[in-house]
Design a protein around this motif. Sequence first.
Motif, PDB file in Angstrom:
ATOM      1  N   ALA A   1       1.003  -1.030  -0.426  1.00 12.67           N
ATOM      2  CA  ALA A   1       0.060  -0.205  -0.339  1.00 12.67           C
ATOM      3  C   ALA A   1       1.193   1.362   0.194  1.00 12.67           C
ATOM      4  O   ALA A   1       0.610   2.228  -0.691  1.00 12.67           O
ATOM      5  CB  ALA A   1      -0.686  -0.299   1.533  1.00 12.67           C
ATOM      6  N   THR A   2       1.782   1.773   1.036  1.00 16.14           N
ATOM      7  CA  THR A   2       2.987   1.992   0.754  1.00 16.14           C
ATOM      8  C   THR A   2       3.370   2.573  -0.920  1.00 16.14           C
ATOM      9  O   THR A   2       3.083   4.315  -0.670  1.00 16.14           O
ATOM     10  CB  THR A   2       4.577   1.955   1.651  1.00 16.14           C
TER      11      THR A   2
ATOM     12  N   ILE B   1       0.312   4.900  -2.199  1.00 13.58           N
ATOM     13  CA  ILE B   1      -0.434   5.930  -1.427  1.00 13.58           C
ATOM     14  C   ILE B   1       1.021   7.280  -2.616  1.00 13.58           C
ATOM     15  O   ILE B   1       0.249   8.008  -2.398  1.00 13.58           O
ATOM     16  CB  ILE B   1      -0.335   6.210  -0.308  1.00 13.58           C
TER      17      ILE B   1
ATOM     18  N   TYR C   1      -0.963   7.927   9.704  1.00 16.27           N
ATOM     19  CA  TYR C   1       0.137   6.846   9.319  1.00 16.27           C
ATOM     20  C   TYR C   1       1.650   7.749   8.658  1.00 16.27           C
ATOM     21  O   TYR C   1       0.979   8.650   8.204  1.00 16.27           O
ATOM     22  CB  TYR C   1      -0.020   5.710   7.555  1.00 16.27           C
TER      23      TYR C   1
ATOM     24  N   TYR D   1       2.369   9.577   5.091  1.00 11.34           N
ATOM     25  CA  TYR D   1       1.157  10.230   5.018  1.00 11.34           C
ATOM     26  C   TYR D   1       2.160  12.048   4.012  1.00 11.34           C
ATOM     27  O   TYR D   1       2.089  12.217   3.272  1.00 11.34           O
ATOM     28  CB  TYR D   1       0.292  10.293   5.542  1.00 11.34           C
TER      29      TYR D   1
ATOM     30  N   ASN E   1      -8.146   7.556   6.304  1.00 10.96           N
ATOM     31  CA  ASN E   1      -7.682   5.710   6.629  1.00 10.96           C
ATOM     32  C   ASN E   1      -8.933   4.893   7.520  1.00 10.96           C
ATOM     33  O   ASN E   1      -8.628   5.722   8.594  1.00 10.96           O
ATOM     34  CB  ASN E   1      -6.334   6.330   7.187  1.00 10.96           C
TER      35      ASN E   1
ATOM     36  N   ASN F   1      -5.535   3.420  11.315  1.00 11.63           N
ATOM     37  CA  ASN F   1      -4.156   3.515  12.037  1.00 11.63           C
ATOM     38  C   ASN F   1      -3.347   4.687  13.234  1.00 11.63           C
ATOM     39  O   ASN F   1      -3.545   5.480  11.600  1.00 11.63           O
ATOM     40  CB  ASN F   1      -3.021   2.742  11.898  1.00 11.63           C
TER      41      ASN F   1
ATOM     42  N   ASP G   1      -7.204   4.265   2.593  1.00  8.33           N
ATOM     43  CA  ASP G   1      -6.272   3.354   2.786  1.00  8.33           C
ATOM     44  C   ASP G   1      -7.475   2.822   3.649  1.00  8.33           C
ATOM     45  O   ASP G   1      -6.990   2.903   4.366  1.00  8.33           O
ATOM     46  CB  ASP G   1      -5.002   3.926   3.987  1.00  8.33           C
TER      47      ASP G   1
ATOM     48  N   VAL H   1      -6.109  -1.031   3.687  1.00 14.35           N
ATOM     49  CA  VAL H   1      -5.219  -2.108   4.445  1.00 14.35           C
ATOM     50  C   VAL H   1      -5.665  -3.238   5.992  1.00 14.35           C
ATOM     51  O   VAL H   1      -5.599  -4.081   5.980  1.00 14.35           O
ATOM     52  CB  VAL H   1      -3.382  -1.625   4.370  1.00 14.35           C
TER      53      VAL H   1
ATOM     54  N   LYS I   1      -1.876  -7.407   6.007  1.00  9.88           N
ATOM     55  CA  LYS I   1      -2.550  -7.393   7.649  1.00  9.88           C
ATOM     56  C   LYS I   1      -3.913  -8.222   7.403  1.00  9.88           C
ATOM     57  O   LYS I   1      -3.879  -8.899   8.091  1.00  9.88           O
ATOM     58  CB  LYS I   1      -3.177  -5.972   7.782  1.00  9.88           C
TER      59      LYS I   1
ATOM     60  N   THR J   1       3.517  -9.289   5.670  1.00 11.58           N
ATOM     61  CA  THR J   1       3.691  -7.810   6.218  1.00 11.58           C
ATOM     62  C   THR J   1       5.104  -7.759   5.474  1.00 11.58           C
ATOM     63  O   THR J   1       5.196  -6.396   4.866  1.00 11.58           O
ATOM     64  CB  THR J   1       3.862  -7.436   7.300  1.00 11.58           C
TER      65      THR J   1
ATOM     66  N   LYS K   1       5.160  -7.278   0.743  1.00  9.79           N
ATOM     67  CA  LYS K   1       4.692  -5.861  -0.253  1.00  9.79           C
ATOM     68  C   LYS K   1       3.686  -5.431  -0.758  1.00  9.79           C
ATOM     69  O   LYS K   1       4.715  -5.483  -2.485  1.00  9.79           O
ATOM     70  CB  LYS K   1       6.297  -5.225  -0.145  1.00  9.79           C
TER      71      LYS K   1
HETATM   72  N1  PMP Z   1      -0.880   2.005   5.752  1.00 10.73           N
HETATM   73  C1  PMP Z   1      -1.336   1.874   7.386  1.00 10.73           C
HETATM   74  C2  PMP Z   1      -2.361   2.906   8.003  1.00 10.73           C
HETATM   75  C3  PMP Z   1      -0.411   1.104   7.905  1.00 10.73           C
HETATM   76  O1  PMP Z   1      -0.864   0.790   8.739  1.00 10.73           O
HETATM   77  C4  PMP Z   1       0.807   0.729   7.083  1.00 10.73           C
HETATM   78  C5  PMP Z   1       0.748  -0.687   7.835  1.00 10.73           C
HETATM   79  N2  PMP Z   1       2.872  -0.380   7.065  1.00 10.73           N
HETATM   80  C6  PMP Z   1       0.247   0.960   5.257  1.00 10.73           C
HETATM   81  C7  PMP Z   1      -0.441   1.458   4.809  1.00 10.73           C
HETATM   82  C8  PMP Z   1       2.054   0.291   4.586  1.00 10.73           C
HETATM   83  O2  PMP Z   1       1.139  -1.134   3.319  1.00 10.73           O
HETATM   84  P1  PMP Z   1       2.527  -1.917   3.522  1.00 10.73           P
HETATM   85  O3  PMP Z   1       2.524  -2.689   4.383  1.00 10.73           O
HETATM   86  O4  PMP Z   1       1.184  -2.601   2.200  1.00 10.73           O
HETATM   87  O5  PMP Z   1       2.971  -0.925   2.160  1.00 10.73           O
END
Ligand code: PMP
Length: 397
Positions: free
Chosen positions: A102-103, A106, A127, A130, A177, A181, A209, A211, A243, A248, A251
Amino acid sequence: MLPGVDDEPLVTRMRPFGETIFAEMSRLAAETGSVNLGQGFPDTDGPSSLLEAAARHIREGVNQYPPGPGRPELRSAVADDRKRRYGIDLDPDTEVYITVGATGGIASAVLGLIEAGDEVVVFEPMYDSYAAVIALAGGVRRSVTLRPDAGAGGRFTFDPAELRAAVGPRTRMIIVNTPHNPTGTVFTRDELAAVAEVCRDNDLIALTDEVYEHLLFDGAEHHPLATLPGMAERTLAVSSVGKTFSVTAWKTGWVMGPEPLVRAARTVNQFLTFTANGALQLAVADALRGEGAWVQRQRDALQAKRDRLCAGLRSAGLEVLRPQGTYFVITDIRALGYSDGIELARSLPRTAGVAAVPAQVLYDNPEEGRHLVRFAFCKRDDVLDTAVERLVAAFGS
Ligand code: PMP
Ligand code: GLN
């Protein structure tokens, strides 16, 4: 000194960003042999069919670049999953795009959609990626603070008037989100309706977001913002496998939405990573179709872990703000006589043998979160129990 650079080679827009809090706390946990309830990662594996499929695909030669937008098998599995669970229609060829977590999605979305000087509304605590990608894009953050309501358990929510006030003529995007988180709030349909109204009234793009979309407790439901009236055409949604299936490290993420928004992220992402792992994508495609029961069991197990850790943290004297989703719980450390979460989180590994994350660093207005510390409960029961025993011993309750 390096040739051609000043003492600090880092570009100015990244200078406010040092090591991430998650990396810092995991390092501190490792150095001190602490129980790591800081960085959120499970200590048990995802479904064995998923792990075995990935190994099999690698052995069988899925080891070269997959197509730039991602393996078609995964794109269609994502589209089918979105349709089945939420009734959202997506064309897997043009409206789903696979990213490095997701990173990656984003970052590509923000870099592809935000011009220098554009404003982006975010809910704090947020998070950490961002803030960094908005800064990389030259954007400006406008934060709306989530605060615990007065009810038992203190559910974090926002004031719709503050949300409206955060939007101005330069606002281009809002990042939402949910499940959230670090607070564990799952936005209700009413809360999302308030967000949607602001988006429609001000012609904003929503970047969602999602996730933690599967990690829901007590019957809470996840509603994608794109399902609200007038939102499908302006929402770019991001999710990932980490998640949902306790992997994790894999990726593997995806962006979903109308073709022009996906194309913006895709254009950037071609030059950030070009593409993401191939064998894992194939394995994830099968798990999205076939491992729903595993996800349900995981959700039930996590709910029990939430209750276990919340009770334990309370017995150690902390005030617990009970989450409805994710695998994090926020505590108020003032109940123990402390006031600064960073100070406490930095000392806790040495004094108690437990690592946690200070929420303060996830705020633009740090005073709002000074007294809040986040603990992760995606750990084996014996690990959670050890952490609680150590906290009780340290705090003397
Ligand atoms: N968004 C949130 C709110 C997260 O907690 C996380 C966890 N690392 C991520 C994005 C990133 O997800 P990913 O490991 O798939 O890049
Ligand atoms: N999402 C996880 C957390 O919030 C891990 C984040 C990270 O290490 N970048 O703890």
